[in-house]
Design an enzyme around this catalytic site. Structure first.
Site, mmCIF file in Angstrom:
data_model
loop_
_atom_site.group_PDB
_atom_site.id
_atom_site.type_symbol
_atom_site.label_atom_id
_atom_site.label_comp_id
_atom_site.label_asym_id
_atom_site.label_seq_id
_atom_site.Cartn_x
_atom_site.Cartn_y
_atom_site.Cartn_z
ATOM 1 N N LYS A 221 -1.257 -0.849 6.143
ATOM 2 C CA LYS A 221 -1.670 0.427 5.546
ATOM 3 C C LYS A 221 -1.884 1.510 6.597
ATOM 4 O O LYS A 221 -1.828 2.699 6.291
ATOM 5 C CB LYS A 221 -2.893 0.222 4.666
ATOM 6 C CG LYS A 221 -2.538 -0.600 3.436
ATOM 7 C CD LYS A 221 -3.598 -0.600 2.388
ATOM 8 C CE LYS A 221 -3.154 -1.312 1.127
ATOM 9 N NZ LYS A 221 -2.958 -2.788 1.322
HETATM 10 C C1 PLP Z 1 -2.212 -3.596 0.524
HETATM 11 C C2 PLP Z 1 -1.683 -4.860 1.054
HETATM 12 C C3 PLP Z 1 -0.624 -5.539 0.427
HETATM 13 C C4 PLP Z 1 -0.017 -5.080 -0.883
HETATM 14 O O1 PLP Z 1 0.715 -3.875 -0.745
HETATM 15 P P1 PLP Z 1 1.024 -2.993 -2.036
HETATM 16 O O2 PLP Z 1 1.621 -1.734 -1.498
HETATM 17 O O3 PLP Z 1 -0.284 -2.753 -2.700
HETATM 18 O O4 PLP Z 1 1.954 -3.754 -2.893
HETATM 19 C C5 PLP Z 1 -0.139 -6.679 1.036
HETATM 20 N N1 PLP Z 1 -0.677 -7.167 2.178
HETATM 21 C C6 PLP Z 1 -1.690 -6.539 2.808
HETATM 22 C C7 PLP Z 1 -2.251 -7.129 4.052
HETATM 23 C C8 PLP Z 1 -2.232 -5.361 2.276
HETATM 24 O O5 PLP Z 1 -3.243 -4.758 2.903
#
Ligand code: PLP
Length: 488
Positions: A106
């Site tokens: 993120k």
């Molecule tokens: C947010 C997240 C996901 C999922 O991603 P999305 O965009 O919500 O589908 C997967 N793995 C990690 C470590 C995350 O922080």
């Protein structure tokens, strides 16, 4: 221009980034996406590729500014040693996206979103400060705090569930301390946090501050994520990993459908993606939907070892629904209303799609994948990435497809050390710090020094009861709003 999935109402990309959600409740999608000429990008750095992708979507933004924002972010100290790395194995590779400050993918979007919002405000001559409201299952919260902490006049509110986030995630979120950063532990699950945030968005009327969302419903979160799909493809192509047809697959651990939707946009840009593999954990709503066309949200949320994917209402799916319904916004709107009322929808159109493959992993399979991957490849996978690897293995078995596949690796294994240790049969130590050290010794992997820094902090949790949250936060935010007026 972009338009809302529910009414087709158009707006500019800068306004969409400021709004987050469209006023009619829909999400913003791009009207039409032109192909990007990828042939000149072969030898470019990550920042150079990303600049190209950003400019393509942010056509309204000054292109020099975009370039500066992108280079300043991805070539900064925030990403060590580099923003992304593609590690090749035999028929697949891992795309490591967790080199940012909060050790999850993120950071790729949230480290750059604040600057995009600032620029969007410039474009629209908006002088107000931001108030960012975010519900998190762990990773979004710290990434948003990290991204916005530089903007001292902006406020960030993060709501996380006491059930589900890892000890490290909680420590990380609560250790961001500053008058403008507000972090609350809600006695509930992620969906309940999300409901509180949605209520606040609907009910708060601020006059002096601009309310924004850092959740992936914001199209400004999606754009930065497209860049690494393009970059990974170019790297794999250059390394001669792609077969005759020069196609590539991506396997993505999926929750809110934001990351994989960015991959889908990369395909529209011209990246020759054969399959996008949706990997769900035991909260397999999306897997069920892609297999059967049935999307049901009145089921209970299971707490798993991959908390960032513990989601039932996958918000970005609406963007994809818009596409399979051929841009028929009235249909999208009535489906979303039906989903809210009946808690379930059925879509036969899903059968016509050939890009997506879906599957899910149980908790047991996830642990097994972590163990097997370490023993076969000497790679440590965090539980989210392990869900993806499990699904990739299932896909291989079912299809024998030998297209080179990139497994999108979304978090550092040290962020979820307790799960990884359990999988490998390493005994948990008394403190988190000792546990992480012991995992590092066992795996002979080095730990990012910033992890040790976080472990020096103390958790200073601020609990908030879900029944009081809306009233309380309305008051707090209302006061901030008023304060701003006396300052202006
Ligand atoms: C947010 C997240 C996901 C999922 O991603 P999305 O965009 O919500 O589908 C997967 N793995 C990690 C470590 C995350 O922080």
């Amino acid at each position: 221009m972009v338009k809302s999935t529910r009414t087709g109402k158009k707006t500019t990309i800068s306004k969409a980034i400021l709004d987050g959600l469209a006023q009619d409740g829909g999400l913003y999608v791009f009207e039409n996406i032109k192909q990007l000429n990828l042939s000149h990008l072969n030898d470019k750095s990550y920042a150079e590729v990303a600049t190209k992708v950003f400019k393509h979507f942010l056509d309204e933004f000054d292109s020099k500014k975009v370039k500066n924002i992108v280079h300043q972010t991805y070539e900064s100290e925030l990403f060590k040693p580099s923003p992304v790395a593609l590690k090749f194995k035999d028929k697949f590779g891992y795309l490591n996206l967790y080199n940012g400050e909060t050790f999850a993918f993120k950071d790729m979007a949230l480290s750059v979103l604040p600057q995009l919002i600032e620029e969007a405000k410039n474009i629209n001559s908006i002088k107000q400060n931001n108030l960012v409201l975010t519900a998190t299952s762990g990773d979004t919260g710290s990434a948003a705090l990290s991204g916005f902490k530089w903007l001292k006049d902006d406020h960030v509110f993060v709501l996380y569930p006491t059930i589900g986030v890892s000890q490290f995630q909680e420590l990380q979120m609560t250790s961001f301390s500053s008058d403008n950063l507000h972090v609350f532990a809600i006695d509930g699950n992620f969906d309940e946090c999300q409901t509180i945030v949605k209520k606040l968005f609907n009910e708060l009327k601020t006059t002096h501050i601009q309310l924004t969302s850092a959740n992936s419903i914001n199209i400004g979160r999606i754009i930065p994520q497209v860049a690494y799909y393009v970059y990974a493809y170019l790297k794999a192509l250059k390394a001669n990993k792609l077969k005759d047809k020069k196609q590539i697959n991506f396997c993505v651990p999926t929750g809110n459908f934001g990351n994989i939707y960015a991959g889908y946009l990369a395909k529209k840009l011209g990246v020759p993606i054969h399959k996008l593999l949706i990997a769900s954990n035991q909260n397999d709503v999306l897997d069920e939907f892609f297999k059967t066309g049935q999307y049901t949200i009145n089921r209970s949320l299971v707490k798993t070892m991959s908390p960032s994917m513990d989601i039932i209402i996958s918000s970005n799916l609406e963007r994809y629904l818009y596409d399979i319904l051929d841009g028929n916004t009235a249909k999208v709107k009535s489906l979303m209303t039906k989903l809210q009322n009946d808690k379930s929808i059925q879509l036969k159109e899903i059968k016509n799609d050939t890009t997506f493959y879906s599957n899910s992993a149980t908790e047991k399979e996830t642990l097994k994948t972590i163990r097997q991957t370490f023993s076969n490849e000497k790679e440590l996978l965090d539980p989210h990435t392990a869900v993806a690897k499990t699904v990739y293995n299932k896909y291989l078995k079912e299809t024998n497809d030998d297209t080179f596949t990139v497994i999108v690796s979304t978090a550092s294994p040290f962020k979820f050390s307790d799960v990884v240790m359990r999988a490998l049969g390493i005994e948990k130590k008394e403190t988190l710090k000792e546990s992480i050290q012991s995992l590092a010794n066992y795996s002979k992997m080095s730990v990012d020094s910033r992890i040790w820094d976080i472990l020096k902090n103390k958790t200073t949790k601020t609990p908030l009861e879900k029944s009081d949250a809306v009233t309380y936060l309305k008051k707090v935010i209302g006061d901030i709003d008023e304060n701003q007026s006396s300052r202006n």
